[in-house]
Design a protein around this motif. Sequence first.
Motif, short mmCIF file in Angstrom:
data_model
loop_
_atom_site.label_atom_id
_atom_site.label_comp_id
_atom_site.label_asym_id
_atom_site.label_seq_id
_atom_site.Cartn_x
_atom_site.Cartn_y
_atom_site.Cartn_z
N THR A 47 15.96 4.27 -0.87
CA THR A 47 15.81 2.87 -1.63
C THR A 47 15.83 2.94 -3.02
O THR A 47 16.57 2.18 -3.90
CB THR A 47 14.32 2.53 -1.16
N THR A 48 15.49 4.22 -3.61
CA THR A 48 15.44 4.58 -4.95
C THR A 48 16.81 4.64 -5.39
O THR A 48 16.99 3.84 -6.56
CB THR A 48 14.57 5.71 -5.36
N GLY A 49 17.64 5.18 -4.78
CA GLY A 49 18.99 5.51 -5.16
C GLY A 49 19.93 4.33 -5.03
O GLY A 49 20.65 3.63 -5.86
N LEU A 50 19.64 3.21 -4.15
CA LEU A 50 20.26 1.94 -3.94
C LEU A 50 19.88 1.13 -5.08
O LEU A 50 20.68 0.54 -5.74
CB LEU A 50 19.77 1.15 -2.68
N ILE A 51 18.54 1.06 -5.54
CA ILE A 51 17.99 0.33 -6.39
C ILE A 51 18.63 0.95 -7.86
O ILE A 51 19.27 0.10 -8.93
CB ILE A 51 16.60 0.32 -6.94
N ALA A 85 15.86 -5.13 -0.76
CA ALA A 85 15.58 -3.58 -0.72
C ALA A 85 14.19 -3.34 -0.72
O ALA A 85 13.59 -2.37 -0.25
CB ALA A 85 16.55 -2.87 -1.17
N ALA A 86 13.44 -3.74 -2.22
CA ALA A 86 12.18 -3.09 -2.23
C ALA A 86 11.22 -4.02 -1.26
O ALA A 86 10.04 -3.12 -0.98
CB ALA A 86 11.98 -3.74 -3.69
N MET A 87 11.50 -5.20 -0.83
CA MET A 87 10.47 -5.79 0.09
C MET A 87 10.80 -5.25 1.62
O MET A 87 9.87 -5.19 2.36
CB MET A 87 10.85 -7.18 0.22
N THR A 88 11.79 -4.80 2.07
CA THR A 88 12.14 -4.44 3.46
C THR A 88 11.81 -3.13 3.75
O THR A 88 11.70 -2.84 4.88
CB THR A 88 13.75 -5.10 3.91
N SER A 89 12.28 -2.14 2.73
CA SER A 89 12.01 -0.89 3.30
C SER A 89 10.81 -0.32 3.80
O SER A 89 10.64 0.31 4.50
CB SER A 89 12.65 -0.12 1.91
N PRO A 90 9.69 -0.61 2.89
CA PRO A 90 8.34 -0.20 3.24
C PRO A 90 7.89 -0.83 4.46
O PRO A 90 7.55 0.00 5.16
CB PRO A 90 7.47 -0.85 2.04
N ARG A 95 6.86 0.03 10.22
CA ARG A 95 7.17 -0.22 11.87
C ARG A 95 7.90 1.01 12.43
O ARG A 95 7.04 0.96 13.69
CB ARG A 95 8.05 -1.46 11.85
N LEU A 96 8.70 1.47 11.93
CA LEU A 96 9.22 2.72 12.49
C LEU A 96 8.11 3.97 12.82
O LEU A 96 8.29 4.26 13.95
CB LEU A 96 10.44 3.29 11.91
#
Length: 126
Positions: A47-51, A85-90, A95-96
């Motif tokens: 996520t950090t890399g994507l941002i 990306a910041a909302m869905t990744s956590p 959930r996983l």
Amino acid sequence: MTYMLFADIASLILILTGAFLVFSAAVGVARFGDTMSRIHAITKPQTTGLILTILGAILRVTGAEEFGIAERGDLGVLVLLVIFAAMTSPVTAQRLSRVSRREGLYGTKESMSRNDAPADRSLRRR
């Protein structure tokens, strides 16, 4: 130093840093053995890399000579990508990990520390 040169250098640094973080997430998924470690490797650096990569693209688009109305629409899409990306990744990681704990998808008991190992008995009353 002009803004175009600054935007090119800063975007290059951000994109390369983001690409390194995404690559390290891929290596972590391939190397780690249990589910919890893989979830950590997927969510944090990916996520950090994507941002960082998207921020580098934003700087590159704003630093272009032909920055016009069409490019402003591209900026909106890039900003939406960062927000999603910041909302869905956590949420996905939570959930996983919850499903994997419920299903018992751990590593071997010998490879875990005392704090990582699941409880021998359930705390719920039946």
